[in-house]
Scaffold this motif. Sequence first.
Motif, PDB file in Angstrom:
ATOM      1  N   PHE A  63      43.814  33.555  37.447  1.00 30.90           N
ATOM      2  CA  PHE A  63      44.052  34.877  36.858  1.00 30.90           C
ATOM      3  C   PHE A  63      42.942  35.853  37.238  1.00 30.90           C
ATOM      4  N   ALA A  64      41.677  35.408  37.094  1.00 33.47           N
ATOM      5  CA  ALA A  64      40.545  36.288  37.380  1.00 33.47           C
ATOM      6  C   ALA A  64      40.486  36.667  38.859  1.00 33.47           C
ATOM      7  N   SER A  65      40.961  35.775  39.739  1.00 32.35           N
ATOM      8  CA  SER A  65      40.914  36.031  41.183  1.00 32.35           C
ATOM      9  C   SER A  65      41.840  37.160  41.607  1.00 32.35           C
ATOM     10  N   TYR A  67      41.571  40.010  40.370  1.00 33.61           N
ATOM     11  CA  TYR A  67      40.788  41.235  40.188  1.00 33.61           C
ATOM     12  C   TYR A  67      39.399  41.158  40.812  1.00 33.61           C
ATOM     13  N   ILE A  68      38.874  39.942  40.984  1.00 33.78           N
ATOM     14  CA  ILE A  68      37.543  39.758  41.569  1.00 33.78           C
ATOM     15  C   ILE A  68      37.619  38.627  42.586  1.00 33.78           C
ATOM     16  N   PRO A  69      36.629  38.504  43.488  1.00 31.04           N
ATOM     17  CA  PRO A  69      36.647  37.405  44.460  1.00 31.04           C
ATOM     18  C   PRO A  69      36.660  36.043  43.778  1.00 31.04           C
ATOM     19  N   ARG A  70      37.182  35.043  44.505  1.00 32.56           N
ATOM     20  CA  ARG A  70      37.306  33.707  43.929  1.00 32.56           C
ATOM     21  C   ARG A  70      35.950  33.147  43.482  1.00 32.56           C
ATOM     22  N   TRP A  71      34.919  33.368  44.284  1.00 32.92           N
ATOM     23  CA  TRP A  71      33.601  32.841  43.920  1.00 32.92           C
ATOM     24  C   TRP A  71      33.098  33.491  42.623  1.00 32.92           C
ATOM     25  N   ALA A  72      33.423  34.782  42.460  1.00 34.70           N
ATOM     26  CA  ALA A  72      33.009  35.475  41.241  1.00 34.70           C
ATOM     27  C   ALA A  72      33.792  34.962  40.031  1.00 34.70           C
ATOM     28  N   ALA A  73      35.048  34.613  40.259  1.00 36.75           N
ATOM     29  CA  ALA A  73      35.854  34.059  39.174  1.00 36.75           C
ATOM     30  C   ALA A  73      35.294  32.709  38.721  1.00 36.75           C
TER      31      ALA A  73
END
Length: 214
Positions: A63-65, A67-73
């Motif tokens: 879900f977070a990916s 809106y933000i990069p996968r590493w940030a998620a």
Amino acid sequence: GWFDQGQYLLSAQAFAAFDFSAGKHFCPPLYSMLGAFFIRFTDPFWLIDLLCLLWFAAVFVLFASRYIPRWAALLLFFLTIVANHRMLETFIVPWTSTLAVALLSTGIYALVRLHETFGSVLRQRPFPSPVNAFFISCALGLIFPLRPLEVCLGGLLLLAWLVGMRELLILENQAHRIKKILAAAVAGFLVGPLFYLVFNWMLFGSFSSDYVDR
């Protein structure tokens, strides 16, 4: 030594011994029933809780990916859940809510997938099917024999998914599939409540229980 955890363990031991005495089953049955498969472990719920944590982590990152990069998620999940002692503890200490969170995240994942299908210009992602509807709704309905009141949250997620699915099928001129998918969703969602009600009736002679009445 905690009341709820003691009741989970007592019920899991009873399930493992095929003991369906009313006095051995106070809490809703699903979590303890799963624990019965691992009753030989020191903590029969640790593997269930670990799988629920990984399940929730996967949906969180997915879900977070958006809106933000996968590493940030992944980093966000680590900082807010893993590195947060109070939050992580809720996944380590046995609670029925641990499995309920994983089941609720199934509804969130289904909504994300449905939204991605809307967003695909070529509609390369598979359309919802009666099988999808059954398993998604079954997962959300199984919240009932875990935490009966929280099935309302699962119902709202399922309703949102069904409304979105209906709009997608109408958009793609496949409205003829709506009734089959709706029937499969209703059937799947009823599995959890029916299991709980039948279980209570067999043990207590009533559809309710002391846990709900307390």
